[in-house]
Design a protein around this motif. Sequence first.
Motif, PDB file in Angstrom:
ATOM      1  N   TRP A   1      28.523  52.671 127.257  1.00 45.06           N
ATOM      2  CA  TRP A   1      29.248  51.740 127.990  1.00 45.06           C
ATOM      3  C   TRP A   1      28.680  50.514 127.896  1.00 45.06           C
ATOM      4  O   TRP A   1      29.561  49.324 127.874  1.00 45.06           O
ATOM      5  CB  TRP A   1      29.106  52.245 129.723  1.00 45.06           C
ATOM      6  CG  TRP A   1      29.933  51.384 130.610  1.00 45.06           C
ATOM      7  CD1 TRP A   1      30.931  50.611 130.409  1.00 45.06           C
ATOM      8  CD2 TRP A   1      29.254  50.948 131.959  1.00 45.06           C
ATOM      9  NE1 TRP A   1      31.196  49.895 131.709  1.00 45.06           N
ATOM     10  CE2 TRP A   1      30.167  50.251 132.525  1.00 45.06           C
ATOM     11  CE3 TRP A   1      28.089  51.502 132.548  1.00 45.06           C
ATOM     12  CZ2 TRP A   1      30.116  49.847 133.910  1.00 45.06           C
ATOM     13  CZ3 TRP A   1      28.222  51.097 134.036  1.00 45.06           C
ATOM     14  CH2 TRP A   1      28.858  50.269 134.644  1.00 45.06           C
TER      15      TRP A   1
ATOM     16  N   PHE B   1      33.725  56.786 129.595  1.00 41.16           N
ATOM     17  CA  PHE B   1      32.438  56.893 128.661  1.00 41.16           C
ATOM     18  C   PHE B   1      31.878  58.184 128.656  1.00 41.16           C
ATOM     19  O   PHE B   1      31.135  58.737 127.739  1.00 41.16           O
ATOM     20  CB  PHE B   1      31.480  55.585 128.981  1.00 41.16           C
ATOM     21  CG  PHE B   1      32.135  54.317 128.772  1.00 41.16           C
ATOM     22  CD1 PHE B   1      32.089  53.926 127.355  1.00 41.16           C
ATOM     23  CD2 PHE B   1      32.815  53.383 129.623  1.00 41.16           C
ATOM     24  CE1 PHE B   1      32.938  52.786 126.997  1.00 41.16           C
ATOM     25  CE2 PHE B   1      33.457  52.482 129.385  1.00 41.16           C
ATOM     26  CZ  PHE B   1      33.515  51.975 127.997  1.00 41.16           C
TER      27      PHE B   1
ATOM     28  N   MET C   1      35.459  49.846 136.847  1.00 41.05           N
ATOM     29  CA  MET C   1      34.127  49.649 136.069  1.00 41.05           C
ATOM     30  C   MET C   1      33.670  48.185 136.546  1.00 41.05           C
ATOM     31  O   MET C   1      32.606  47.712 136.487  1.00 41.05           O
ATOM     32  CB  MET C   1      34.561  49.349 134.406  1.00 41.05           C
ATOM     33  CG  MET C   1      34.532  50.755 133.823  1.00 41.05           C
ATOM     34  SD  MET C   1      34.620  50.598 132.150  1.00 41.05           S
ATOM     35  CE  MET C   1      36.053  50.003 131.842  1.00 41.05           C
TER      36      MET C   1
ATOM     37  N   ASN D   1      25.957  56.079 129.373  1.00 40.84           N
ATOM     38  CA  ASN D   1      25.625  54.526 129.948  1.00 40.84           C
ATOM     39  C   ASN D   1      25.280  53.533 128.686  1.00 40.84           C
ATOM     40  O   ASN D   1      25.729  52.599 128.781  1.00 40.84           O
ATOM     41  CB  ASN D   1      24.527  54.710 130.680  1.00 40.84           C
ATOM     42  CG  ASN D   1      24.625  54.610 132.370  1.00 40.84           C
ATOM     43  OD1 ASN D   1      25.747  54.282 132.674  1.00 40.84           O
ATOM     44  ND2 ASN D   1      23.665  55.191 133.256  1.00 40.84           N
TER      45      ASN D   1
END
Length: 501
Positions: A289, A222, A177, A286
């Motif tokens: 996240w 996620f 990430m 997304n």
Amino acid sequence: MKPDIIFLMTDQQRWDCIGLYNPAIKTPNIDKLAESGIVYNQAVCQAPMCVPSRSSMMLGLYPSQLGVRTNHGGLYDEDKLPADPLPELMRKAGYQTAGFGKTHWNHGHRNPVPPTRGFEVRSVGLSRESGHYEDGAVMMGDHDPEGLRAYGEETALYGSGEENALGYMGRTSGIPMEQHRDGWVAGQCLNFLDGGIDPDRPLFLYLSFLKPHAGFNVPQEFEDLYRLEDIPDIPQPPWEDEEGTHLSATDGVNTGSRRMYLERREAWEAMSPLERRRTTLRYYANCSWLDHYFGLVMESLERQGRLDNALIVFLSDHGEMLGERRYRFSKYCLYDSSVRVPLILSGSVIPGDKRGTVDERQAELIDLVPTLSKIAGLPRNPILPGLDLLGERKRRGTFSEFHGKGAEGLHSAPCYMWRKRDWKLIIYLSGTIEDAIERVDEAHGELYNLRTDPQEWYNVYTEAEYQPVREQLKTELLLHLASVWSRGPFFYDRHGYASLG
């Protein structure tokens, strides 16, 4: 001390893609802001694309007042700015100004040393050569070149803006990430919060991510929050082709944009309904996240007592079509999925009786400059058309404008939107701006009853029974623009701004 102002922003997040409006989406930290703040559920952006929307929001003026109408625009010359941008306003008000992530000023394209426009601390998750470098900013390309290179390799086939069919199909990300641009930006922000806050000044913290904008290369943890079987299908209209709308008129001008649409449509029509849901799932992931990062930032600020006296803002710059209207993706139109935005004001400065409420006023992103200026103790700038979102004054409708994608050739002739809770009017000309003045008698229109037709599938502009509504909205749009344009951005009068009230 003046309240801290925490400004949290995403890119291309639909208004309905927070848990408050969509229980299928997991955004617990944004939901907490909604529970303790005010949600403006009718908020719109002023242009359905990044650069004009963000320029408009940060200076408090409409795109046509600024002259920045497409993503190929920008305010390049500092001595010609019609007003102070938001971070500079905050700096002048005595705030420590720290900016992390995307601004998309575009001023690096013509300025070898573009200023930060008020940010004292600055980090940008791009390379120095991207056109988005700002003087003194820490750039990911310098600080973590291997991470940025890894991200670039993973998204290399996603096309311009990571928005081709492969970019929207996405993948489960194979890189850590922190090697994502947003992950690096979040890390820079958290490091600053751990040791960089000036205890003697209020804080203006700006954290602006690049996603949930495509591409959809999502971290595994996620993506795993969602099951494909729980993801809804995107509803499609009863017609096959877009005809007689501002969107079809724009397709006729911008052949490149039309070609990209057809490529995406061909890819999606070849998928099964279950396969199509994968894109929606990754878009939701997304959103989750970024919500995770917002939670980490809020936890850090709370530990340090910086939320005891604070205003927290959450918003996005515009929406995302996400496959609506026969597999349209991205934004470039004036339909609600593109122009409506999530907008929340939260924090300890919100009066107790307003917390956990929904405000249905006609809100615009240009309202943020006057709202935050008042919180910061600054005088009102009378040339700005925005209103204080915490005040009593309210407008009759919301305005957004669209001048085509601007990626090739001449700009499209202008399209203007006037939106109310139950009705939307769009006025447009086909063709380009080149000869538009000669063709104003060829204007077209769209009128939608948002209460009965929220997808905006049925244009009733020419139907006789809706003529009174149509003419009323036209009049309101005309006089709204007349009132706005008469204020500026440049106003010269013997009495100065006193004539503006």
